[in-house]
Design an enzyme around this catalytic site. Structure first.
Site, short mmCIF file in Angstrom:
data_model
loop_
_atom_site.label_atom_id
_atom_site.label_comp_id
_atom_site.label_asym_id
_atom_site.label_seq_id
_atom_site.Cartn_x
_atom_site.Cartn_y
_atom_site.Cartn_z
CE1 TYR A 149 -3.73 2.44 0.54
CE2 TYR A 149 -2.56 3.18 2.50
CZ TYR A 149 -3.58 3.35 1.57
OH TYR A 149 -4.44 4.42 1.69
CG ASP A 244 5.58 3.67 1.24
OD1 ASP A 244 5.82 4.31 2.29
OD2 ASP A 244 4.43 3.50 0.80
CE LYS A 272 0.66 4.51 8.53
NZ LYS A 272 0.70 3.71 7.36
#
Ligand SMILES: *Cc1c(COP(=O)(O)O)cnc(C)c1O
Length: 432
Positions: A149, A244, A272
Site C-alpha cells: 500500500y 516506502d 506515521k
C-alpha cells in the site's frame, strides 16, 4: 451475534449516529471493522500503551494509531513540547526554524536522504515521490508489488489479483484506466517477475516502489537478497529504487529498513512515526533528484499546512525520545516475546499459524505458511482471525481489525502488558 462480555452501549450509540453523518461512520475505511465483523469501539482517550473507550473499558493497544505511537500515546514530553509550540501559533505558512531541525534529524538518520520535503500524510509523500521519479527519469511506468500500500493516489490503486494486476486495472471505481495503465505489478519477493517486467518494458520504467518490510498485507519480511536484488536490477535498467518507509521508518530501526538491511534506495517516503501523532509525511533522497522539486526545480508540489510548527514539534520530540540508548533493543525484546508467544500458543492450541516480527512491528497469520507474498497471505483463515480479534477485544486487547495489517508495539508497553496479552491470547485461542 457474538456474545459481548464488555459494555459497549455508548460506542454503539455514537457509531450508529456516525453512520448517518459520514460514509460508513468513519474517516478511514479499516476503522469500521468490516473485515472482522462486529461493531468498532469508539475511543475516548489514549495514554501510553492503553486506550479507554467511551464506555470506560480499557485496552492494551497494538495499533498505536496505525504506527505513529511508537513512544506510547500522549507521551508527556511530546505533549509538553506541543503546549509550548501551541502558544506561538498553529500554522505559519512561512519558513520556521523547526523545519530545519526535523529535516536535519531525518537526513542524519536515514541513509538515502540528503534532502527532504515535508508534506501532511504518507499518501502525499508517495504522490510527490511518484511525480519526482517520473520527472527525473523522463519515464512514466512504475513497478509496485501486490499487497503493498502506498496511499490512495490513483496510480497506486491497482488490484492485487494477478490476472487483473498485469492488465493494470484500477482497484476502485473513479480511478481512470489511464491513471493505472502505467502501473506494473509483481509478486513480493519475486525478483524474476521484476526482471521480466524490466525486459518487457525496456527504457520505460521510472522505478520500483515497495514497502521494504510489508505491513499492509499483514507482516511480511523481505527474503534474503530481495532488497539487494532490486537495487541491482534498478541500477541495471536505469530506474530508481524507492522505499516506502511510511510504516517502517524509525520503527524497524532508527534509520528505517534501509539501515536495518543495508540497502540504500534513491528515494524514500516517510510518515506515521515522524509526525509523532500529528499529520506529517515526507519524501527525500539523493540531492540531485530532490533538487528537481519546486521551487529549486520544475517538479511542482505544495501544501498550505506542510511543515507546520505543531507537526514539526511532535516529530522532533518523538525522534529525540527514540534516540535514547537501548530503545530499539527494548522494542525488539518485547515484540519478539509477543510474536513468539502468539505462535507458540497457536501451536499448543492446535491452530495453523505463522508470523514474525522485526523490531516494533509484528504479525500473525492463521495459515501454516510460510508467507512470502500477498497470495500466500490470502490463504489465511480470515473468519478465524475475525473471531480471534473479537475475543481479544472483549478481554481488553486491541488488535488491528484485519488479518492483513501488521501490529505495532511501543516502548510504553511493559513486560507485564505482553504477559497479560499472551495470557488473554491463550484463553481466546483455546476457545476458537
Ligand atoms: C500508512 C501508509 C501510507 C499512507 O499514509 P497515510 O498517512 O495514511 O496517507 C503509505 N505507505 C505505507 C507503507 C503506509 O503504511
Amino acid at each position: 451475534m457474538v456474545n459481548t462480555t464488555i459494555k459497549t452501549t455508548k460506542s454503539q450509540e455514537i457509531f450508529a449516529a456516525a453512520q448517518t453523518l459520514m460514509p460508513g461512520g468513519v474517516s478511514s475505511p479499516v476503522r469500521a471493522f468490516k473485515s472482522v465483523g462486529g461493531q468498532p469501539i469508539v475511543f475516548d482517550r489514549v495514554k501510553g500503551a492503553y486506550i479507554w473507550d467511551v464506555d470506560g473499558n480499557q485496552y492494551i493497544d497494538y495499533v498505536g494509531t496505525w504506527g505513529p505511537a511508537i513512544c506510547g500515546h500522549a507521551h508527556p514530553e511530546v505533549i509538553a513540547a506541543l503546549h509550548e509550540a501551541l502558544e506561538k501559533g498553529t500554522s505559519f505558512g512561512a519558513p520556521s526554524a523547526l523545519e530545519n531541525v526535523l529535516a536535519e534529524m531525518v537526513i542524519d538518520a536515514v541513509p538515502s536522504i540528503e534532502m527532504v520535503r515535508f508534506v501532511n500524510s504518507g499518501t502525499e509523500a508517495c504522490m510527490g515521490v511518484l511525480r519526482l521519479m517520473r520527472a527525473f527519469t523522463n519515464r512514466d511506468k512504475i513497478i509496485k508489488f501486490e499487497g503493498c500500500y502506498h496511499g490512495h493516489a490513483d496510480t497506486f490503486l491497482v488490484k492485487a489479483g494477478s490476472g487483473v494486476a498485469t492488465l493494470g486495472l484500477p482497484d476502485s471505481p473513479g480511478v481512470p484506466k489511464a491513471a493505472t495503465s502505467t502501473t506494473l505489478t509483481a509478486p513480493y519477493n519475486d525478483l524474476e517477475s521484476v526482471k521480466a517486467l524490466f525486459e518487457e518494458n525496456r527504457d520505460e520504467i521510472a522505478g520500483v516502489i515497495l514497502e521494504p518490510v510489508v505491513g499492509n498485507a499483514g507482516f511480511i519480511a523481505p527474503d534474503a537478497g530481495f532488497l539487494e536484488g532490486l537495487r541491482e536490477l534498478t541500477h541495471e535498467y536505469g530506474a530508481l529504487l524507492v522505499f516506502d518507509e511510511v510504516m517502517t521508518g524509525f520503527r524497524i530501526a532508527y534509520g528505517g529498513a534501509q539501515e536495518k538491511f543495508g540497502v540504500t534506495p534513491d528515494l524514500t517516503t516517510l510518515g506515521k512515526v515522524i509526525g509523532g501523532g500529528l499529520p506529517v509525511g515526507a519524501y527525500g533522497g539523493r540531492r540531485d533528484i530532490m533538487s528537481m522539486v519546486a521551487p529549486a526545480g520544475p517538479v511542482y508540489q505544495a501544501g498550505t499546512l506542510s511543515g507546520n510548527p505543531l507537526a514539526m514539534t511532535a516529530g522532533i520530540k518523538t525522534l529525540e525520545l527514540l534516540q535514547k540508548p537501548g530503545t530499539y533493543d527494548y522494542l525488539e525484546r518485547i515484540t519478539k516475546k509477543l510474536a513468539d508467544g502468539l505462535l507458540q500458543i497457536a501451536k499448543e492450541t492446535g491452530h495453523a499459524a505463522c508470523g514474525g516480527q522485526i523490531s516494533a512491528m509484528f504479525g500473525l497469520f492463521f495459515t501454516s505458511g510460510p508467507v512470502h507474498n500477498y497470495e500466500d497471505a490470502k490463504k489465511s483463515d480470515t473468519a478465524k482471525f475475525g473471531r480471534f480479534h473479537r475475543g481479544m477485544l472483549e478481554r481488553g486487547v486491541y488488535l488491528a481489525p484485519s488479518q492483513f495489517e501488521a501490529g505495532f508495539t511501543s516502548f510504553a508497553h511493559t513486560e507485564e502488558d505482553i504477559d497479560q496479552t499472551l495470557a488473554v491470547a491463550r484463553d481466546v485461542m483455546s476457545s476458537l
